[in-house]
Design a protein around this motif. Structure first.
Motif, PDB file in Angstrom:
ATOM      1  N   GLU A 182      -0.400  -3.002  -3.759  1.00 60.18           N
ATOM      2  CA  GLU A 182      -0.863  -4.353  -3.506  1.00 60.18           C
ATOM      3  C   GLU A 182       0.366  -5.185  -3.260  1.00 60.18           C
ATOM      4  O   GLU A 182       0.171  -6.109  -1.990  1.00 60.18           O
ATOM      5  CB  GLU A 182      -1.463  -4.792  -4.429  1.00 60.18           C
ATOM      6  CG  GLU A 182      -2.497  -6.198  -3.902  1.00 60.18           C
ATOM      7  CD  GLU A 182      -3.555  -6.509  -4.773  1.00 60.18           C
ATOM      8  OE1 GLU A 182      -4.155  -7.587  -4.396  1.00 60.18           O
ATOM      9  OE2 GLU A 182      -3.632  -5.988  -6.001  1.00 60.18           O
ATOM     10  N   SER A 183       1.430  -5.137  -3.852  1.00 59.57           N
ATOM     11  CA  SER A 183       2.646  -5.990  -3.406  1.00 59.57           C
ATOM     12  C   SER A 183       3.054  -5.583  -1.994  1.00 59.57           C
ATOM     13  O   SER A 183       3.440  -6.907  -1.237  1.00 59.57           O
ATOM     14  CB  SER A 183       3.910  -5.579  -4.486  1.00 59.57           C
ATOM     15  OG  SER A 183       4.774  -6.671  -4.218  1.00 59.57           O
ATOM     16  N   GLY A 184       3.346  -4.604  -1.493  1.00 62.16           N
ATOM     17  CA  GLY A 184       3.708  -3.874  -0.318  1.00 62.16           C
ATOM     18  C   GLY A 184       2.680  -4.415   0.800  1.00 62.16           C
ATOM     19  O   GLY A 184       3.170  -5.003   1.860  1.00 62.16           O
ATOM     20  N   ILE A 185       1.515  -4.394   0.455  1.00 59.88           N
ATOM     21  CA  ILE A 185       0.477  -4.799   1.555  1.00 59.88           C
ATOM     22  C   ILE A 185       0.539  -6.361   1.918  1.00 59.88           C
ATOM     23  O   ILE A 185       0.571  -6.775   2.959  1.00 59.88           O
ATOM     24  CB  ILE A 185      -0.946  -4.343   1.155  1.00 59.88           C
ATOM     25  CG1 ILE A 185      -1.059  -2.772   1.168  1.00 59.88           C
ATOM     26  CG2 ILE A 185      -1.955  -5.133   1.911  1.00 59.88           C
ATOM     27  CD1 ILE A 185      -2.251  -2.221   0.832  1.00 59.88           C
ATOM     28  N   ASN A 186       0.820  -6.971   0.743  1.00 60.31           N
ATOM     29  CA  ASN A 186       0.924  -8.479   0.811  1.00 60.31           C
ATOM     30  C   ASN A 186       2.112  -8.934   1.576  1.00 60.31           C
ATOM     31  O   ASN A 186       2.259  -9.706   2.191  1.00 60.31           O
ATOM     32  CB  ASN A 186       0.690  -9.032  -0.487  1.00 60.31           C
ATOM     33  CG  ASN A 186      -0.570  -9.277  -1.022  1.00 60.31           C
ATOM     34  OD1 ASN A 186      -1.278 -10.056  -0.282  1.00 60.31           O
ATOM     35  ND2 ASN A 186      -1.121  -8.965  -1.874  1.00 60.31           N
ATOM     36  N   LEU A 187       3.547  -8.202   1.464  1.00 61.61           N
ATOM     37  CA  LEU A 187       4.419  -8.405   2.165  1.00 61.61           C
ATOM     38  C   LEU A 187       4.226  -8.427   3.711  1.00 61.61           C
ATOM     39  O   LEU A 187       4.599  -9.267   4.372  1.00 61.61           O
ATOM     40  CB  LEU A 187       5.582  -7.746   1.738  1.00 61.61           C
ATOM     41  CG  LEU A 187       6.998  -7.905   2.183  1.00 61.61           C
ATOM     42  CD1 LEU A 187       7.348  -9.108   2.055  1.00 61.61           C
ATOM     43  CD2 LEU A 187       7.726  -6.914   1.751  1.00 61.61           C
ATOM     44  N   ALA A 188       3.471  -7.059   3.993  1.00 61.80           N
ATOM     45  CA  ALA A 188       3.629  -6.972   5.437  1.00 61.80           C
ATOM     46  C   ALA A 188       2.474  -7.891   5.929  1.00 61.80           C
ATOM     47  O   ALA A 188       2.509  -8.300   7.104  1.00 61.80           O
ATOM     48  CB  ALA A 188       2.645  -5.646   5.554  1.00 61.80           C
ATOM     49  N   LEU A 189       1.394  -8.093   5.014  1.00 63.21           N
ATOM     50  CA  LEU A 189       0.498  -9.212   5.741  1.00 63.21           C
ATOM     51  C   LEU A 189       1.156 -10.754   5.966  1.00 63.21           C
ATOM     52  O   LEU A 189       0.957 -11.348   6.846  1.00 63.21           O
ATOM     53  CB  LEU A 189      -0.768  -9.751   4.692  1.00 63.21           C
ATOM     54  CG  LEU A 189      -1.945 -10.599   4.859  1.00 63.21           C
ATOM     55  CD1 LEU A 189      -2.303 -10.266   6.497  1.00 63.21           C
ATOM     56  CD2 LEU A 189      -2.830 -10.466   4.045  1.00 63.21           C
ATOM     57  N   PHE A 190       2.153 -10.940   4.953  1.00 61.07           N
ATOM     58  CA  PHE A 190       3.082 -12.373   4.966  1.00 61.07           C
ATOM     59  C   PHE A 190       3.537 -12.114   6.524  1.00 61.07           C
ATOM     60  O   PHE A 190       3.632 -13.165   7.200  1.00 61.07           O
ATOM     61  CB  PHE A 190       3.960 -12.281   3.967  1.00 61.07           C
ATOM     62  CG  PHE A 190       4.891 -13.500   4.228  1.00 61.07           C
ATOM     63  CD1 PHE A 190       4.770 -14.635   4.339  1.00 61.07           C
ATOM     64  CD2 PHE A 190       6.192 -12.827   4.550  1.00 61.07           C
ATOM     65  CE1 PHE A 190       5.805 -15.625   4.446  1.00 61.07           C
ATOM     66  CE2 PHE A 190       7.357 -13.812   4.759  1.00 61.07           C
ATOM     67  CZ  PHE A 190       7.153 -15.086   4.987  1.00 61.07           C
TER      68      PHE A 190
END
Length: 267
Positions: A182-190
């Motif tokens: 989820e941390s990685g997905i949030n970074l990509a979304l940012f």
């Protein structure tokens, strides 16, 4: 894992530290982006503080709602057996001690809207500046969850085993590192939202883009979560139901606005 660490001789919560770093990064992002709309630093600072208060209250409140059956059960015992007032508050604090991200997010948005109304700020501009940094905050905070041993994943031979996590039920079992995913997905979304902001794409609609993207990702991520205490209804978790509502709202709003733009272009 590392639920706590020593900082200048004092023990500090790893999750709290990561969340604080994430909040600072979100505020810096909002300040930098806010220069496009001439939003003052003081409004970024006090607006974030105001939203943080709302997020804190909402995150704990939604966690309490997911545990409402336990609260009702133990309060029933309290009133029937006449325990002292200290036990009453022990019940409340025990089942409202955790936090749910969506509860914090939604109340933060509400508090942010109130701040904009009080300060007579353009809510759409304010929203665009802050929503870009939300997944950045969430990215760092989820790293804190990983180190603290909370919000853990399902049992998996290809995972990590925690011995001293803050949630006992997640310890001593190899679990999928869903927090890191989820941390990685949030970074990509940012990064995605930042690109949209910089190019002026989806102006004043970024919050719905965020709801759509994160809601979709969160719906499927929940199937990899192993912490059963977060609340379920009809085989879906609380966060999955909220995700579905946010996805539906976002699709309707974005489709309506897109349809309106096409009609205006033809006219």
């Amino acid at each position: 894992m590392l639920p706590e660490f020593s900082f200048f001789g004092s023990e500090m919560s790893t999750y709290g530290f990561c969340a604080a770093i994430g909040l600072v990064m979100m505020g810096i992002t909002a300040f930098i982006l806010g220069r496009r709309y001439k939003i003052l630093l003081e409004d970024i600072l006090f607006g974030e503080i105001f939203m943080l208060i709302g997020a804190f209250l909402g995150a704990h409140l939604l966690y309490g709602i997911t545990n409402i059956s336990n609260i009702v059960y133990y309060l029933g015992l309290y009133f029937s057996e006449g325990w002292d007032k200290h036990y009453f508050f022990d019940i409340i604090f025990k089942f409202m001690d955790g936090m749910v991200f969506y509860g914090g997010l939604l109340t933060a948005i509400g508090f942010g809207a109130l701040y904009c109304k009080f300060r007579k700020l353009d809510l759409k501009n304010f929203s665009d500046c802050f929503v870009v940094g939300v997944p950045l905050f969430h990215c760092v905070a989820r790293l804190g969850c990983f180190f603290a041993g909370c919000c853990y994943g399902i049992e998996s031979p290809f995972g990590f085993t925690t011995a001293n996590g803050i949630v006992e039920s997640g310890n001593h079992v190899s679990r999928f590192p869903v927090q890191l995913l989820e941390s990685g997905i949030n970074l990509a979304l940012f990064v995605f939202l930042l690109i949209l902001f910089r190019k002026g794409i989806m102006k004043h609609r970024l919050i719905y883009v965020y709801f759509l993207c994160y809601g979709t990702a969160r719906f499927f991520i929940e199937f990899l979560r192993g912490d059963e205490y977060r609340g379920f209804f009809l085989f879906l978790s609380t966060s999955q139901w909220i995700s579905l509502v946010l996805i539906a709202i976002s699709v309707l709003v974005l489709f309506k606005k897109k349809k309106g733009e096409i009609i205006n272009e033809k006219m």
